[in-house]
Enzyme design. Sequence first.
Site, PDB file in Angstrom:
ATOM      1  N   LYS A 147       0.814  -1.139  -0.189  1.00 37.32           N
ATOM      2  CA  LYS A 147       0.088  -0.132   0.002  1.00 37.32           C
ATOM      3  C   LYS A 147       0.834   1.344   0.014  1.00 37.32           C
ATOM      4  CE  LYS A 147      -4.146  -1.191   2.566  1.00 37.32           C
ATOM      5  NZ  LYS A 147      -4.974  -0.722   3.844  1.00 37.32           N
ATOM      6  N   THR A 175      -9.742  -0.982  14.005  1.00 29.33           N
ATOM      7  CA  THR A 175     -10.124  -1.797  15.022  1.00 29.33           C
ATOM      8  C   THR A 175     -11.101  -2.640  15.017  1.00 29.33           C
ATOM      9  OG1 THR A 175     -11.458   0.269  15.497  1.00 29.33           O
ATOM     10  CG2 THR A 175      -9.253   0.431  16.597  1.00 29.33           C
ATOM     11  N   THR A 227     -11.443   4.360  15.982  1.00 31.06           N
ATOM     12  CA  THR A 227     -12.891   4.060  16.971  1.00 31.06           C
ATOM     13  C   THR A 227     -12.580   3.246  17.957  1.00 31.06           C
ATOM     14  OG1 THR A 227     -14.323   4.792  15.145  1.00 31.06           O
ATOM     15  CG2 THR A 227     -15.043   3.578  17.036  1.00 31.06           C
ATOM     16  N   PHE A 284     -31.103   8.697   7.056  1.00 37.03           N
ATOM     17  CA  PHE A 284     -31.187   7.549   8.107  1.00 37.03           C
ATOM     18  C   PHE A 284     -32.386   6.937   8.125  1.00 37.03           C
ATOM     19  CE2 PHE A 284     -26.752   8.958   8.150  1.00 37.03           C
ATOM     20  CZ  PHE A 284     -26.076   7.746   8.379  1.00 37.03           C
ATOM     21  N   HIS A 318     -34.148   5.385   5.414  1.00 34.70           N
ATOM     22  CA  HIS A 318     -34.243   4.812   4.308  1.00 34.70           C
ATOM     23  C   HIS A 318     -34.257   3.215   4.495  1.00 34.70           C
ATOM     24  CE1 HIS A 318     -33.791   8.559   2.046  1.00 34.70           C
ATOM     25  NE2 HIS A 318     -32.544   8.593   2.771  1.00 34.70           N
ATOM     26  N   GLY A 353     -34.110  -0.838   3.790  1.00 33.27           N
ATOM     27  CA  GLY A 353     -33.419  -1.315   3.007  1.00 33.27           C
ATOM     28  C   GLY A 353     -33.023  -2.716   3.307  1.00 33.27           C
ATOM     29  N   CYS A 369     -18.038   0.328   9.827  1.00 37.68           N
ATOM     30  CA  CYS A 369     -18.305   0.799  11.038  1.00 37.68           C
ATOM     31  C   CYS A 369     -19.477   0.390  11.751  1.00 37.68           C
ATOM     32  CB  CYS A 369     -18.316   2.222  10.792  1.00 37.68           C
ATOM     33  SG  CYS A 369     -16.945   3.048  10.399  1.00 37.68           S
ATOM     34  N   ARG A 426     -16.882  -4.289   3.474  1.00 33.59           N
ATOM     35  CA  ARG A 426     -17.105  -5.138   4.744  1.00 33.59           C
ATOM     36  C   ARG A 426     -18.572  -5.388   5.133  1.00 33.59           C
ATOM     37  NH1 ARG A 426     -12.143  -1.760   7.254  1.00 33.59           N
ATOM     38  NH2 ARG A 426     -12.892  -0.231   5.416  1.00 33.59           N
TER      39      ARG A 426
END
Length: 441
Positions: free
Chosen positions: A35, A86, A122, A252, A254, A256, A263, A331
């Site tokens: 990277k 984390t 976090t 927030f 919606h 689905g 996160c 993820r």
Amino acid sequence: MKIAIIGGGYVGLVSGACFAEFGVSVDIYEADAAKRAMLVEGRIPIYEPGLDRLVADNAAAGRLNFPDSLEAGIAGTEAIFIAVGTPARRGDGHADLTFVFAAVEQVVKALDHPAIIVTKSTVPVGTGRKIAELAQRLRPELAIEVASNPEFLREGSAIPDFMRPDRVIVGTDSERARDVLRRLYRPLYLIETPIVFTGLETAELIKYAANGFLAMKITFINEMANLCESVGADVNDVARGIGLDGRIGRKFLHAGPGFGGSCFPKDTLALMRIAEEAGTPSQLIQSVVAVNDARKEKMAERVIAACGGTVAGKRIAVLGLAFKPETDDMREAPSIPLIRGLLAAGAEVVAFDPVAMDVAKTLLPEGVEFAADAPAALAGADALVLVTEWNEFRSLGAARLAPLMRTKIVVDLRNVFDPEAMREAGFAYYGIGRKHYGISA
Ligand code: NAD
């Protein structure tokens, strides 16, 4: 001012480039040699709109560097940000702090001047205090202060989120740390961004509380969507009807296939563990985690129901694999359990995502066919399942779909398409929580 950032992933790279744009000299130390080599050559390992340009401009101006050793990176810095991962620890869901403490130990051992260690990662409540203890134990002769500066950027709009955040949280007991961070964030202060100074533990908890609340909001509207399907109501209207209430807000809401990403899944799990360990378990967060996990697992059943009870031998086109648009992050993406479930039920799965296909190829089970574009995925399909609402899929109306597909079935897990237009064009259309068009699952 010079700062260093340890970890050149999503958060490290975006915050480093943005701090450099503020005029600060930034060294980002990335441990992964492959990277790091990419970054040195000006190639960006992640997809994030505008990031390539921001990195290139600041690197060219000499403000952003990618040193090949941590020691070189932290030389002469006032603050060192820890931005390593984390992830959820396997088995128990606690935040795995291996990377954080490894990085802190490296930094503390290498420091040759007083500095501030700032956690951007976090981290559970109490981590900052442990970092301070570690620094004191390893280098009692050096004045090393600790601060928590959690990051709230969203993948896909990370740069504007960093440059114009709703607020900046700084948790520390140290006046010197407050002063350094105040100077660092001065450009935001000038545009009247609230900078909230708190204690260490409070700042650490604010990050988890924010993500826990947002995850709860999404899960709430998803449960309302199920209820809408049972009682003949429309979740889009319910979301609008409640969201216009200023106390609730429209974001927030919606409905689905359940939340994913790097996160919310791990942070809700970690918050659950933090609360349990503190002797004050959070039943709300426990439910959010359980309801969301179950929802993601059930999405394949919806598709099977829409296809008349079986998908065996049917060709199912899955559009959108990333956990949300404008990112290649896979993820905990809802597409993963969905596709697993479809393959297990005997379906032939052909998938397309505008940017996440390379990542998806490493995560999805064998047997998934990857198409070059959306029309190629749809050619001869028995059903379309829209999983991620990339803008380019919004223009796929009935008129474009009809000539491509073998069977006219659309399962729209993001309520992107117009149900009436679909029905008029002869499609069997299934949205989420929409009057007459939902499937209870
Ligand atoms: P990431 O996995 O994309 O990046 C972490 C990077 O750190 C990796 O490139 C890894 O190689 C590197 N690294 C690990 N140990 C190192 C070491 N000792 N020295 C140098 N580099 C090292 O992770 P991310 O998505 O950027 O997340 C980082 C943290 O920020 C996490 O705690 C996450 O919860 C938090 N966060 C992420 C987001 C997001 O949208 N991704 C938003 C807010 C907060």
